[in-house]
Design a protein around this motif. Structure first.
Motif, PDB file in Angstrom:
ATOM      1  N   TYR A  81     -20.572   4.879  19.530  1.00 38.70           N
ATOM      2  CA  TYR A  81     -19.163   5.233  19.624  1.00 38.70           C
ATOM      3  C   TYR A  81     -18.599   4.868  20.988  1.00 38.70           C
ATOM      4  O   TYR A  81     -19.287   4.999  22.002  1.00 38.70           O
ATOM      5  CB  TYR A  81     -18.983   6.740  19.442  1.00 38.70           C
ATOM      6  CG  TYR A  81     -19.340   7.249  18.080  1.00 38.70           C
ATOM      7  CD1 TYR A  81     -18.362   7.486  17.128  1.00 38.70           C
ATOM      8  CD2 TYR A  81     -20.665   7.509  17.734  1.00 38.70           C
ATOM      9  CE1 TYR A  81     -18.686   7.968  15.873  1.00 38.70           C
ATOM     10  CE2 TYR A  81     -21.000   7.984  16.482  1.00 38.70           C
ATOM     11  CZ  TYR A  81     -20.013   8.211  15.558  1.00 38.70           C
ATOM     12  OH  TYR A  81     -20.328   8.688  14.317  1.00 38.70           O
ATOM     13  N   SER A  82     -17.344   4.465  21.002  1.00 44.11           N
ATOM     14  CA  SER A  82     -16.565   4.348  22.229  1.00 44.11           C
ATOM     15  C   SER A  82     -15.335   5.216  22.046  1.00 44.11           C
ATOM     16  O   SER A  82     -14.595   5.052  21.074  1.00 44.11           O
ATOM     17  CB  SER A  82     -16.149   2.900  22.496  1.00 44.11           C
ATOM     18  OG  SER A  82     -17.249   2.127  22.896  1.00 44.11           O
ATOM     19  N   ASN A  83     -15.149   6.158  22.953  1.00 41.86           N
ATOM     20  CA  ASN A  83     -14.011   7.074  22.887  1.00 41.86           C
ATOM     21  C   ASN A  83     -12.914   6.583  23.809  1.00 41.86           C
ATOM     22  O   ASN A  83     -13.170   6.267  24.974  1.00 41.86           O
ATOM     23  CB  ASN A  83     -14.425   8.483  23.301  1.00 41.86           C
ATOM     24  CG  ASN A  83     -15.327   9.150  22.290  1.00 41.86           C
ATOM     25  OD1 ASN A  83     -15.795   8.514  21.349  1.00 41.86           O
ATOM     26  ND2 ASN A  83     -15.595  10.425  22.483  1.00 41.86           N
ATOM     27  N   ASP A 105     -19.358   4.485  25.582  1.00 41.02           N
ATOM     28  CA  ASP A 105     -18.242   4.264  26.493  1.00 41.02           C
ATOM     29  C   ASP A 105     -17.178   5.327  26.274  1.00 41.02           C
ATOM     30  O   ASP A 105     -16.906   5.713  25.136  1.00 41.02           O
ATOM     31  CB  ASP A 105     -17.643   2.872  26.250  1.00 41.02           C
ATOM     32  CG  ASP A 105     -16.836   2.346  27.422  1.00 41.02           C
ATOM     33  OD1 ASP A 105     -16.787   3.016  28.477  1.00 41.02           O
ATOM     34  OD2 ASP A 105     -16.259   1.257  27.283  1.00 41.02           O
ATOM     35  N   ILE A 106     -16.603   5.801  27.375  1.00 39.95           N
ATOM     36  CA  ILE A 106     -15.445   6.696  27.328  1.00 39.95           C
ATOM     37  C   ILE A 106     -14.449   6.136  28.333  1.00 39.95           C
ATOM     38  O   ILE A 106     -14.774   5.969  29.505  1.00 39.95           O
ATOM     39  CB  ILE A 106     -15.817   8.150  27.701  1.00 39.95           C
ATOM     40  CG1 ILE A 106     -16.800   8.734  26.684  1.00 39.95           C
ATOM     41  CG2 ILE A 106     -14.555   9.013  27.787  1.00 39.95           C
ATOM     42  CD1 ILE A 106     -17.275  10.130  27.009  1.00 39.95           C
ATOM     43  N   VAL A 107     -13.260   5.791  27.860  1.00 43.55           N
ATOM     44  CA  VAL A 107     -12.254   5.210  28.744  1.00 43.55           C
ATOM     45  C   VAL A 107     -10.969   6.019  28.702  1.00 43.55           C
ATOM     46  O   VAL A 107     -10.660   6.664  27.706  1.00 43.55           O
ATOM     47  CB  VAL A 107     -11.957   3.726  28.401  1.00 43.55           C
ATOM     48  CG1 VAL A 107     -13.196   2.882  28.569  1.00 43.55           C
ATOM     49  CG2 VAL A 107     -11.401   3.574  27.002  1.00 43.55           C
ATOM     50  N   ASN A 108     -10.255   5.983  29.809  1.00 44.16           N
ATOM     51  CA  ASN A 108      -8.925   6.571  29.884  1.00 44.16           C
ATOM     52  C   ASN A 108      -8.120   5.791  30.911  1.00 44.16           C
ATOM     53  O   ASN A 108      -8.607   4.821  31.481  1.00 44.16           O
ATOM     54  CB  ASN A 108      -8.989   8.068  30.194  1.00 44.16           C
ATOM     55  CG  ASN A 108      -9.600   8.362  31.551  1.00 44.16           C
ATOM     56  OD1 ASN A 108      -9.615   7.516  32.446  1.00 44.16           O
ATOM     57  ND2 ASN A 108     -10.097   9.567  31.719  1.00 44.16           N
ATOM     58  N   THR A 109      -6.902   6.202  31.156  1.00 43.61           N
ATOM     59  CA  THR A 109      -6.046   5.436  32.060  1.00 43.61           C
ATOM     60  C   THR A 109      -6.533   5.476  33.502  1.00 43.61           C
ATOM     61  O   THR A 109      -6.125   4.641  34.302  1.00 43.61           O
ATOM     62  CB  THR A 109      -4.587   5.922  31.989  1.00 43.61           C
ATOM     63  OG1 THR A 109      -4.554   7.330  32.231  1.00 43.61           O
ATOM     64  CG2 THR A 109      -3.972   5.600  30.646  1.00 43.61           C
TER      65      THR A 109
END
Length: 127
Positions: free
Chosen positions: A3-5, A28-32
């Motif tokens: 999963y990539s969140n 992976d976990i991405v945000n701004t």
């Protein structure tokens, strides 16, 4: 499943818990904070099987469409879209799923009618 969140808002911990509960692996976990367009790299990552969209509602459509075009399964926090025409576009794809919180709707008459199904879901995620 890998999963990539995308997004780390208040609901993110519940999704992380559910992914681990089902023996999934978050790669992976991405945000701004990582940059405005890091989500584009996440949807193109060949190691990712499923994209989990946990962003503000107005971003769901473009992220879901990009993910599905990159042959990913999409789990999108409700609502999938804020525009019915965009929802019709996404409805043509079979690997897009909208996540909503059954516990918040436990007194909904329609859901009470479907209680055997709902209870099966609730027993799967012991919150």
């Amino acid at each position: 499943m890998n999963y990539s969140n995308i997004g780390t808002g208040f609901i993110s911990p519940r999704h992380i818990e559910a992914i681990y509960y089902t023996k999934g692996k978050i790669i992976d976990i991405v945000n701004t904070a990582h940059g405005q367009n890091t989500w584009k790299k996440a949807v193109k990552n060949p190691k990712t099987d499923c994209i989990v969209i946990l962003t503000p509602n107005d971003l769901h459509f473009k992220m879901a469409l990009a993910a599905i075009k990159n042959k990913k399964i999409v789990l999108c926090e409700k609502p999938l879209c804020i525009d019915s025409k965009k929802a019709e576009i996404l409805a043509k794809y079979k690997n897009i799923f909208v996540v909503f919180h059954v516990l918040l709707l436990q007194n909904n008459l329609f859901l009470l009618h479907c209680n055997h199904y709902i209870l099966g879901i609730l027993s799967y995620f012991p919150y």
